[in-house]
Motif scaffolding. Sequence first.
Motif, PDB file in Angstrom:
ATOM      1  N   VAL A   1       0.822  -1.200   0.000  1.00  0.00           N
ATOM      2  CA  VAL A   1       0.000   0.000   0.000  1.00  0.00           C
ATOM      3  C   VAL A   1       0.864   1.261   0.000  1.00  0.00           C
ATOM      4  O   VAL A   1       0.554   2.244  -0.676  1.00  0.00           O
ATOM      5  CB  VAL A   1      -0.963  -0.008   1.208  1.00  0.00           C
ATOM      6  N   ALA A   2       1.983   1.223   0.757  1.00  0.00           N
ATOM      7  CA  ALA A   2       2.849   2.399   0.871  1.00  0.00           C
ATOM      8  C   ALA A   2       3.423   2.813  -0.473  1.00  0.00           C
ATOM      9  O   ALA A   2       3.702   3.997  -0.691  1.00  0.00           O
ATOM     10  CB  ALA A   2       3.976   2.120   1.868  1.00  0.00           C
TER      11      ALA A   2
ATOM     12  N   CYS B   1       1.207   5.464  -1.764  1.00  0.00           N
ATOM     13  CA  CYS B   1       0.938   6.653  -0.952  1.00  0.00           C
ATOM     14  C   CYS B   1       1.627   7.866  -1.559  1.00  0.00           C
ATOM     15  O   CYS B   1       2.851   7.864  -1.752  1.00  0.00           O
ATOM     16  CB  CYS B   1       1.435   6.453   0.479  1.00  0.00           C
TER      17      CYS B   1
ATOM     18  N   CYS C   1      -1.093   5.252   5.602  1.00  0.00           N
ATOM     19  CA  CYS C   1      -1.443   3.911   5.147  1.00  0.00           C
ATOM     20  C   CYS C   1      -2.135   3.123   6.255  1.00  0.00           C
ATOM     21  O   CYS C   1      -3.076   2.378   6.008  1.00  0.00           O
ATOM     22  CB  CYS C   1      -0.193   3.176   4.680  1.00  0.00           C
TER      23      CYS C   1
ATOM     24  N   GLU D   1      -0.838  -5.656   8.778  1.00  0.00           N
ATOM     25  CA  GLU D   1       0.094  -4.820   8.012  1.00  0.00           C
ATOM     26  C   GLU D   1       1.359  -5.563   7.590  1.00  0.00           C
ATOM     27  O   GLU D   1       1.911  -5.292   6.513  1.00  0.00           O
ATOM     28  CB  GLU D   1       0.490  -3.578   8.831  1.00  0.00           C
TER      29      GLU D   1
ATOM     30  N   ARG E   1      -4.535   0.094  -1.572  1.00  0.00           N
ATOM     31  CA  ARG E   1      -3.469   0.623  -2.439  1.00  0.00           C
ATOM     32  C   ARG E   1      -4.035   1.600  -3.464  1.00  0.00           C
ATOM     33  O   ARG E   1      -3.433   2.645  -3.739  1.00  0.00           O
ATOM     34  CB  ARG E   1      -2.754  -0.530  -3.155  1.00  0.00           C
TER      35      ARG E   1
ATOM     36  N   ALA F   1      -4.727   4.816  -1.663  1.00  0.00           N
ATOM     37  CA  ALA F   1      -3.570   5.484  -1.069  1.00  0.00           C
ATOM     38  C   ALA F   1      -3.028   6.600  -1.954  1.00  0.00           C
ATOM     39  O   ALA F   1      -2.425   7.549  -1.460  1.00  0.00           O
ATOM     40  CB  ALA F   1      -2.468   4.458  -0.783  1.00  0.00           C
TER      41      ALA F   1
END
Length: 365
Positions: A100-101, A104, A112, A125, A144, A147
Amino acid sequence: MATLAVDVRNASPMHLDARFDCAAGEMVALVGPSGSGKTSLLRAVAGLLRGRTLRGRVAVGDEVWFDSERGIALAPQQRRAGLVFQHYALFPHLTALQNVAIACRRAEPPDCRELFARLGLGGLEHRRPAQLSGGQQQRVALARALAGEPRVLLLDEPFSAVDAPARQALYHELASLRQSLSTPMVLVTHDLSEARRLADRVVIVDGGASLQSGPPAQVFASPRNARVAELVGIQNHFRGRFHKHEPGWARLSWGESAEVALRVLDKERIPDGSSVTWVIAGEGVDLLAEAAGQENAIRCDIAEQLALGETSLCTLRPHGLPGEQVTLNPATAQLRSLGARVGGTLWLRIAPEAIHIMPVKNQAT
């Protein structure tokens, strides 16, 4: 947030000639069979479908993503379109948080983690995709997509790869998420019940073309033509002839038979004597043990009756209409109360407003 407006045409490898829009906070479902061009339309919006034959325009409000006449074609990373793939497309060597990061825009873990909490992923996570269930992987893929603070959210059959319980949970998550989002959302699906349940509007797509759009209940009950009727799964589709009768009303000859005629609404769109096709909306149909003399009531033989749990598949053959049959899915308890059985008879009563009539193109009247 602004409205997504799509008007694209393409010659190859996938023919496209479609247009639709999606307002802020609205969910529009692109509905059609496999190979109809739904995913290609999504790719055109995201900037993943490129080529010299692609023409048209894609814009979100005043921000133009693609305009062939002006030579504008933003790259996918410039479009800020959040795309959720059918099979998630997560990086297997990264944790859920790392997946996901990557998307971002501020790349700060607290942002996140907030997304994880919103989507019911708290505590997961640091798991890799292989350690997550299908529903959890789908939530990570959705996190994601969100994000990157997308201007448009694109969902490509996002629920097809999960089992029924997980799908129901994801429906609930998406419905909850929509309460806090003002982003245009476009859902690709071939599941009519899913489109009816989730979408504000549907766009029926076939052969790369948009055939009809509108609220699901309206499109499914009032298809524009025979092809749309087929694509939305209408089983009871017949031919006939339309005869004007009195102001606001007409008579519909079923097939070429003058013996069986139905009273229908006249919306002043079809000329007198026109050859037509017509469909029945199931909610406007009654099955009765006796209805002789009632309007739009036809005696039918029961050709087939299969119990499917709470509902049954029932095939009826109307008297006076050789070769015609009507397929219904009434409640099993209703058939039992009527004493219905194969070889027996029932009366089929069709409400005038349940009959949707379509003109036949290029007809000779």
